[in-house]
Design a protein around this motif. Sequence first.
Motif, PDB file in Angstrom:
ATOM      1  N   MET A   1      84.573 -79.843 -37.361  1.00 36.20           N
ATOM      2  CA  MET A   1      84.283 -80.159 -35.968  1.00 36.20           C
ATOM      3  C   MET A   1      83.104 -81.124 -35.883  1.00 36.20           C
ATOM      4  O   MET A   1      82.163 -81.017 -36.656  1.00 36.20           O
ATOM      5  N   ALA A   2      83.156 -82.036 -34.945  1.00 44.18           N
ATOM      6  CA  ALA A   2      82.090 -83.021 -34.782  1.00 44.18           C
ATOM      7  C   ALA A   2      81.476 -82.906 -33.394  1.00 44.18           C
ATOM      8  O   ALA A   2      82.188 -82.884 -32.389  1.00 44.18           O
ATOM      9  N   SER A   3      80.180 -82.817 -33.373  1.00 42.17           N
ATOM     10  CA  SER A   3      79.478 -82.830 -32.092  1.00 42.17           C
ATOM     11  C   SER A   3      79.435 -84.265 -31.572  1.00 42.17           C
ATOM     12  O   SER A   3      79.323 -85.211 -32.362  1.00 42.17           O
ATOM     13  N   PRO A   4      79.516 -84.470 -30.262  1.00 39.12           N
ATOM     14  CA  PRO A   4      79.461 -85.829 -29.726  1.00 39.12           C
ATOM     15  C   PRO A   4      78.148 -86.517 -30.079  1.00 39.12           C
ATOM     16  O   PRO A   4      77.090 -85.871 -30.176  1.00 39.12           O
ATOM     17  N   LEU A   5      78.193 -87.816 -30.271  1.00 37.82           N
ATOM     18  CA  LEU A   5      76.980 -88.593 -30.470  1.00 37.82           C
ATOM     19  C   LEU A   5      76.133 -88.526 -29.201  1.00 37.82           C
ATOM     20  O   LEU A   5      76.658 -88.498 -28.084  1.00 37.82           O
ATOM     21  N   SER A   6      74.828 -88.507 -29.376  1.00 36.28           N
ATOM     22  CA  SER A   6      73.953 -88.630 -28.211  1.00 36.28           C
ATOM     23  C   SER A   6      74.125 -90.023 -27.626  1.00 36.28           C
ATOM     24  O   SER A   6      74.660 -90.939 -28.281  1.00 36.28           O
ATOM     25  N   ALA A   7      73.693 -90.209 -26.403  1.00 38.19           N
ATOM     26  CA  ALA A   7      73.806 -91.519 -25.772  1.00 38.19           C
ATOM     27  C   ALA A   7      73.072 -92.574 -26.589  1.00 38.19           C
ATOM     28  O   ALA A   7      73.575 -93.686 -26.805  1.00 38.19           O
ATOM     29  N   THR A   8      71.892 -92.230 -27.069  1.00 39.82           N
ATOM     30  CA  THR A   8      71.110 -93.176 -27.864  1.00 39.82           C
ATOM     31  C   THR A   8      71.817 -93.499 -29.171  1.00 39.82           C
ATOM     32  O   THR A   8      71.861 -94.656 -29.606  1.00 39.82           O
ATOM     33  N   ALA A   9      72.396 -92.479 -29.811  1.00 38.11           N
ATOM     34  CA  ALA A   9      73.095 -92.697 -31.078  1.00 38.11           C
ATOM     35  C   ALA A   9      74.332 -93.560 -30.879  1.00 38.11           C
ATOM     36  O   ALA A   9      74.650 -94.415 -31.721  1.00 38.11           O
TER      37      ALA A   9
END
Length: 310
Positions: free
Chosen positions: A1-9
Amino acid sequence: MASPLSATALLTALRNEGVKVVEVGNWKTHNRNSKGPWGPVHGVMIHHTVTKGSAATVAICRDGYTELPGPLCHGVITKDGTVHLVGHGRANHAGSGDDDVLKAVIAETAVPADNEANTDGNTHFYGFECENLGDGKDPWPAAQLLAIEKAAAAVCRAHGWTEQSVIGHLEWQPGKIDPRGFTMASMRERIAARLGSDEPNTPAPSAPSTPSTPARPVVDLSQLIAAAKADPPKSGTPVSYSGVKTVENALVAEGLLAASLADGHFGTATIAAYGLWQQRCGYTGKNADGIPGNSSLTKLGARRGFEVKE
């Protein structure tokens, strides 16, 4: 499972891939998270907008409409190759789709035909809406296709995914036809070629030079211009001038041309890519028409290891 990238990332990933990005308003906090989960994420979905005009397209994708509030995607890719970030988090773009398709995306295998709509795609996919009427006639400029390639590759690179994690809306939800005008198979080939590079926008490192290293290649400007102005050759015809491939390889290294399109013919894709290079050099209008000039070619040669002969 992958957590969403942060907006900055996400922003950093796109810029590192060489994407021209415009941040629209409060995109970092504009989402539909109150209506359902965002993540785990498993892939990237490509759409067309059925709209005309960049400003109007960005506005509707950001704000949505009465029946479907925005954001309608995470990024809007306009015809000039710009990615306009309009939301971060859950977005109304994917809708319900086939769980078997999602399983294939997670496994990074070929997707099966979509024949049911039983899974919420807004939870699991990043979405890019691309400005196009979707009638099969509206053109897809080379700059826009390159931006789609780069944006999808940026997300895949950040998550460690392959090109199999990128699908079209038509591969997810029965009855959908988007994107129309290019095939997702061809786009995945472009993304695979880009992800195969060691770094997003630089060529593979060359071997250390030795006394026997041949001289730098020389590109004849007049022959290059003649090749650029000639009618595009038929598939399979021999390359008329080897310097074209030298220039194409340089444009690939600059992130302006897909490696799969560097075929030794100065056709429409190469002209569009060279026009982007001219714009990068500061030229506009007729001076950025994709036909090489001495100044822009010399600058490209200085960066990419070839010399120019007039």
